[in-house]
Scaffold this motif. Structure first.
Motif, PDB file in Angstrom:
ATOM      1  N   UNK A 286       0.837  -1.211   0.000  1.00 41.33           N
ATOM      2  CA  UNK A 286       0.000   0.000   0.000  1.00 41.33           C
ATOM      3  C   UNK A 286       0.863   1.249   0.000  1.00 41.33           C
ATOM      4  N   UNK A 287       1.922   1.265   0.839  1.00 41.65           N
ATOM      5  CA  UNK A 287       2.798   2.428   0.932  1.00 41.65           C
ATOM      6  C   UNK A 287       3.494   2.682  -0.395  1.00 41.65           C
ATOM      7  N   UNK A 288       4.005   1.625  -1.022  1.00 42.48           N
ATOM      8  CA  UNK A 288       4.701   1.772  -2.298  1.00 42.48           C
ATOM      9  C   UNK A 288       3.756   2.264  -3.390  1.00 42.48           C
ATOM     10  N   UNK A 289       2.522   1.799  -3.361  1.00 43.18           N
ATOM     11  CA  UNK A 289       1.544   2.263  -4.356  1.00 43.18           C
ATOM     12  C   UNK A 289       1.233   3.738  -4.159  1.00 43.18           C
ATOM     13  N   UNK A 290       1.124   4.165  -2.889  1.00 43.20           N
ATOM     14  CA  UNK A 290       0.893   5.587  -2.608  1.00 43.20           C
ATOM     15  C   UNK A 290       2.063   6.426  -3.117  1.00 43.20           C
ATOM     16  N   UNK A 291       3.297   5.956  -2.905  1.00 44.05           N
ATOM     17  CA  UNK A 291       4.472   6.677  -3.386  1.00 44.05           C
ATOM     18  C   UNK A 291       4.469   6.777  -4.909  1.00 44.05           C
ATOM     19  N   UNK A 292       4.030   5.728  -5.594  1.00 43.47           N
ATOM     20  CA  UNK A 292       3.962   5.785  -7.045  1.00 43.47           C
ATOM     21  C   UNK A 292       2.874   6.759  -7.506  1.00 43.47           C
ATOM     22  N   UNK A 293       1.767   6.816  -6.774  1.00 43.83           N
ATOM     23  CA  UNK A 293       0.711   7.782  -7.111  1.00 43.83           C
ATOM     24  C   UNK A 293       1.240   9.210  -6.987  1.00 43.83           C
TER      25      UNK A 293
ATOM     26  N   UNK B  50      11.075  -1.810  -4.327  1.00 39.91           N
ATOM     27  CA  UNK B  50      10.317  -2.324  -3.200  1.00 39.91           C
ATOM     28  C   UNK B  50       9.369  -3.440  -3.592  1.00 39.91           C
ATOM     29  N   UNK B  51       8.702  -3.282  -4.755  1.00 39.53           N
ATOM     30  CA  UNK B  51       7.803  -4.337  -5.221  1.00 39.53           C
ATOM     31  C   UNK B  51       8.536  -5.627  -5.508  1.00 39.53           C
ATOM     32  N   UNK B  52       9.741  -5.522  -6.091  1.00 41.40           N
ATOM     33  CA  UNK B  52      10.532  -6.720  -6.360  1.00 41.40           C
ATOM     34  C   UNK B  52      10.937  -7.410  -5.063  1.00 41.40           C
ATOM     35  N   UNK B  53      11.326  -6.622  -4.055  1.00 37.47           N
ATOM     36  CA  UNK B  53      11.701  -7.212  -2.764  1.00 37.47           C
ATOM     37  C   UNK B  53      10.518  -7.904  -2.108  1.00 37.47           C
ATOM     38  N   UNK B  54       9.335  -7.283  -2.194  1.00 38.96           N
ATOM     39  CA  UNK B  54       8.147  -7.886  -1.585  1.00 38.96           C
ATOM     40  C   UNK B  54       7.796  -9.193  -2.269  1.00 38.96           C
ATOM     41  N   UNK B  55       7.936  -9.265  -3.590  1.00 33.35           N
ATOM     42  CA  UNK B  55       7.613 -10.493  -4.303  1.00 33.35           C
ATOM     43  C   UNK B  55       8.671 -11.577  -4.091  1.00 33.35           C
TER      44      UNK B  55
END
Length: 926
Positions: free
Chosen positions: A649-656, A844-849
């Motif tokens: 959620x945090x990473x998506x907010x940062x991308x927004x 961050x998304x790559x690390x989470x996956x």
């Protein structure tokens, strides 16, 4: 340090063996062959068809031979090794000396009947390693193996194989030992038969004395004898009382099922008149350790008779001279559900060879023995054999006009007694109510039913949780060496022994309701324990004892009282009382619980079958400790799930925010990538709703009702952050779509974002569809293979049973792992170097996956049975997936990093079309 050195030496041995095996030995067929092998004579190779060569290779493959002799003691530890003090003795112990022969290549030669063969001979055994330390000298026995690469010839006329070669080995002190001028001599009958079923020979070398090798022929070229006949069916043993052999999907006979049931230990009982028919057979144990069969139902086997009742069959030699043995062949009779065999006794040849130490000569004789084995469909307290049978004098039966002349007194009856882990759902159990009533009498006599104090001590088995696993308990004898376990067979009307899936189903349908409604519940147990025999020393072997008991259990007081049967002083004793009082606790049995019990005789002290009572303690339940650890792990994994989804959620907010601050970013963001992420988030939510409400009840059947209710609520709460991440992803998709529409209005041609996006779709969509199709096909293949193997459907990686929807949900997780793929393709097609994706988002998304795969690798090592985090319903897991997925995701992130700095078409630089930046028009910042 010792373990590290041992592993280092093992790796070194494997490397040497690989190099030796991969490098053809030119010296193998030099003058050393003619000096070591008198026959067969070498001949030139000729072309051999692939199918023919494959069949020939299989005929020479040996997996379970044994070797012995003075020469072997040079290669391995001596049979008896004494420390300097003379107080410690080390023998081969439980490590059986065995050999295997793995053929590499085979070809026919210009000489008819002569084959050219190359193979690796591997000897396995044990040796003593000496460790020097400040505390003195210590000794440790370790497993060890030596391999030889050999080349030679086989003559089908003389059945002789002679091969020469060399081998290498690491000595105990770490130095390299090379064995040169090694020769293998084997007699391999082709075809083998009931009267000629053994492969015998010797191995010799310049550095060690010759020693013998022997094995039961394994090749498919076996000549079965005429069909053996079984005894006429007695009225007391109809075919309906015997279990059949489940056939394969194509309707053929299942050889694997037969092998699984027959290859086990048997207890033998001799009739009063057996000595006339079998003067050479008198041992109380029989073990069938090799079974071979054909799809048509033809069967052959090798069985050993032994006086050893310690039941350590897994470590026994199978060709020892002091043991009686038989070889047998016959067929499975599907009409009567019996295996009918004709057997021959095996003994060492009376004509000793010229060099007795180099070869073991086995002779087959007295082939007038009949054997019949079957699988009882009804169990009782006296007979719970998975396999049973009889042995009789077939010559006596054939020589008489009256086949019934072979009476019960002349038979040897056999019944298996080892634990069985297969599916017993087709077995019917019948209680012996005489024993039940006697157990109830002793229960009432002890006054346990009127003990109000015990009722207030807390929860007991059956009144707080409902799982058959809880009724398994370990036991430890008081004041003497010995321990064992008690395993439930029946709880009420539910059979819970055998396959755990059938046990779970049976328990949930029958036993749980009876435990809730009844004060006393009928139970049946198998108890197995090791005790020290008379005159036992600390270096001796414990004896295994078995008790099969029936009785009653009171879930309100935790009292178990049973009467059972066990072998004692060579006879079956059915006057054994087993009583157990479990301790209660506020948290239920197993957290701080346990119990005390006693095994005693109901006979008079003057009876020869009387034995002194043995007290034992019951430790905390094994399954309760697993439950406690599993609950802790589920809590920990739940926290990790919340953290990872919150980070999403945090990473998506940062991308927004990044997209709002950089108007050019929206047009350069792949709509396909955002759609893949959105679908990857919503698919587990939709599919797992079924799993939460239906499958969880099966997966966590060992939890109490309150625990399962909390688990369901916890599962739903864990999905809330995922739902929030999905909503934020939709917002990001809406921003990118709005920015794309504005740019598309001012762009035309192949460089427009819409045109580039179509290229991305044309590339990614077929990949995703093909991947989904492969997933579906793989699922169907797994289901079919599982049905053939009598298993439940499994995922690609080890996990719980699944459906097609479950595998598709896992595939959605795999697609989500590669969420950057559409963006990488978009950049490559457009040539854009706009920093459309924030580093926080793609790194961050790559690390989470990748984190779940790293945790799965840790979980496999630490044996964590929970799957709240890194669940196989959310992605594919396994050794290969845990390596490939993180590496692939990291590679995509690195390529995207380079594209946003050097240009999207950096990999297609000759076809570069410039900066590729889009013409911006006025737009409203959403």
């Amino acid at each position: 340090m010792a373990a590290l050195a041992k592993n280092h030496r093992l790796c070194f041995i494997l490397l040497v063996v690989f190099i030796t095996s991969a490098t053809p030995s030119a010296a193998a067929l030099s003058g050393s062959y003619s000096s070591r092998c008198v026959s067969p004579s070498p001949a030139a190779d000729q072309h051999t068809d692939v199918d023919d060569a494959s069949a020939l290779l299989r005929s020479f493959h040996i997996t379970s031979g044994v070797f012995s002799g003075e020469g072997a003691d040079i290669l391995f530890a001596p049979r008896s090794f004494y420390a300097v003090s003379g107080l410690h003795q080390f023998t081969d112990g439980f490590v059986r000396r065995s050999f295997s022969l793995l053929p590499h290549s085979v070809s026919r030669t210009t000489e008819p009947g002569v084959l050219h063969l190359a193979a690796t001979l591997t000897l396995s055994g044990s040796r003593v390693q000496v460790f020097e330390s400040g505390a003195g000298r210590s000794f440790e026995k370790e497993r060890h193996s030596i391999s030889f690469y050999l080349d030679g010839y086989y003559s089908s006329t003389s059945a002789q194989l002679c091969m020469v070669g060399e081998g290498s080995d690491l000595s105990i002190d770490g130095s390299m030992k090379h064995y040169a001028d090694v020769a293998l001599h084997l007699r391999i009958p082709s075809p083998s038969s009931l009267t000629d079923p053994f492969v015998t020979g010797s191995l010799e070398g310049a550095d060690f004395e010759p020693f013998s090798l022997v094995t039961y022929a394994e090749g498919s070229s076996y000549s079965y004898g005429e069909n053996a006949s079984c005894l006429p069916e007695p009225d007391s043993q109809p075919a309906a009382a015997r279990r059949g052999i489940q056939t394969t999907p194509d309707g053929n006979f299942s050889c694997a099922t037969l092998q699984e049931r027959i290859a086990t230990s048997y207890r033998l009982e001799y009739g009063p008149g057996y000595a006339v028919s079998f003067p050479s057979l008198h041992d109380p144990r029989m073990y069938v350790n090799q079974v071979h069969c054909t799809p048509g139902g033809a069967v052959r086997a090798y069985a050993v008779f032994s006086n050893d009742t310690a039941d350590k069959w897994g470590f026994r030699h199978i060709f020892l001279s002091e043991e009686a043995a038989v070889v047998a062949d016959g067929h499975w009779d599907s009409d009567t559900n019996r295996l009918c065999l004709r057997a021959c006794l095996v003994a060492r040849s009376s004509q000793a060879p010229a060099t007795p130490s180099t070869r073991t000569e086995l002779q087959v004789h007295e082939c007038g023995i009949g054997m019949s084995l079957w699988f009882p469909a009804v169990w009782t307290v006296r007979d719970r054999s998975v396999a049973a049978g009889v042995i009789w004098n077939a010559t006596q039966m054939n020589s008489s006009d009256n086949h019934t002349s072979v009476g019960p007194d002349a038979l040897i009856t056999a019944s298996s007694f080892q634990d069985w882990k297969g599916n017993l759902s087709d077995v019917k159990y019948i209680y012996n109510f005489t024993m039940i009533e006697e157990a109830k009498k002793h229960y009432l006599k002890a006054g346990l039913s009127t003990s109000k104090k015990k009722k207030s001590n807390g929860s007991f088995l059956g009144n707080y949780t409902y799982s058959h696993r809880e009724f398994y308990f370990p036991l430890f004898f008081e004041g003497e060496t010995g321990s064992g376990h008690a395993r439930p067979v029946m709880i009420g009307s539910a059979m819970v022994d055998g396959d755990h899936r059938a046990a779970n189903h049976s328990f949930s349908r029958h036993a749980a309701a009876q435990l809730k409604q009844s004060t006393l519940v009928n139970v049946s147990y198998d108890m197995s324990y090791d005790v020290a025999p008379k005159n036992w020393s600390s270096f001796g072997q414990l004896e295994r004892q078995h008790i099969r008991a029936e009785g009653v259990y009171d879930p309100t007081t935790g009292s178990l009282c049973m009467v059972g049967c066990g072998e004692h002083n060579g006879s079956m004793d059915c006057k054994i009382l087993v009583s157990v009082q479990f301790f209660g606790g506020d948290k239920g049995f197993g957290y701080g619980g346990g119990g005390r019990g006693r095994i005693s005789s109901l006979r008079d002290s003057s009876d020869r079958l009387y034995f002194p009572g043995k007290g034992f303690t019951v430790s905390g339940m094994y399954w309760r400790s697993v439950v406690s650890e599993s609950i802790w792990r589920m809590d920990m994994e739940s926290v990790v799930v919340v953290i990872s989804t919150t980070m999403t959620c945090v990473l998506t907010v940062l991308q927004i925010l990044h997209t709002k601050r950089n108007p050019r970013a929206a047009a350069s963001t792949s709509i396909t990538m955002l759609a893949v992420q959105a679908l990857g988030l919503v698919t587990p939510l939709v599919v797992n709703s079924e799993l939460v409400f239906f499958n969880k009840r099966k997966d966590f059947a060992w939890l109490s009702d309150s625990d399962k209710g909390w688990l369901h609520l916890n599962e739903l709460m864990l999905r809330v952050p995922t739902l929030i991440a999905f909503v934020l992803q939709l917002r990001l998709l809406q921003l990118a779509w709005s920015g794309r529409i504005s740019v598309d209005r001012g762009s035309e041609g192949e460089a427009s974002p819409a045109a580039v996006e179509r290229k991305v779709l044309r590339t990614c969509l077929p990949l995703y569809v093909v991947g989904a199709a492969v997933t579906g096909v793989a699922h169907m293949m797994n289901v079919r293979a599982a049905r053939e193997a009598e298993l439940v459907p499994r995922r690609f990686a080890p996990a719980e049973a699944t459906t097609l929807w479950g595998d598709l949900a896992s595939y959605a997780g795999l697609v989500l792992d590669g969420f950057l793929l559409p963006q990488v393709i978009f950049n490559a097609a457009s040539g854009s170097r706009v920093k459309a994706i924030s580093p926080w988002f793609y790194v961050g998304g790559t690390a989470i996956r990748g984190a779940p795969h790293a945790y799965d690798a840790f979980r496999a090592v630490s044996y964590a049975p929970t799957h709240v985090y890194a669940s196989s319903r959310d992605d594919f897991f396994g050794v290969a997936w845990d390596i490939v997925v993180p590496l692939g995701a990291a590679l995509l992130a690195f390529v995207l990093f380079l594209q946003q700095r050097l240009g999207g078409d950096l990999l297609l630089r000759p076809r570069s079309r410039g900066s590729g930046d889009y013409q911006l028009v006025s737009t409203t910042n959403y």
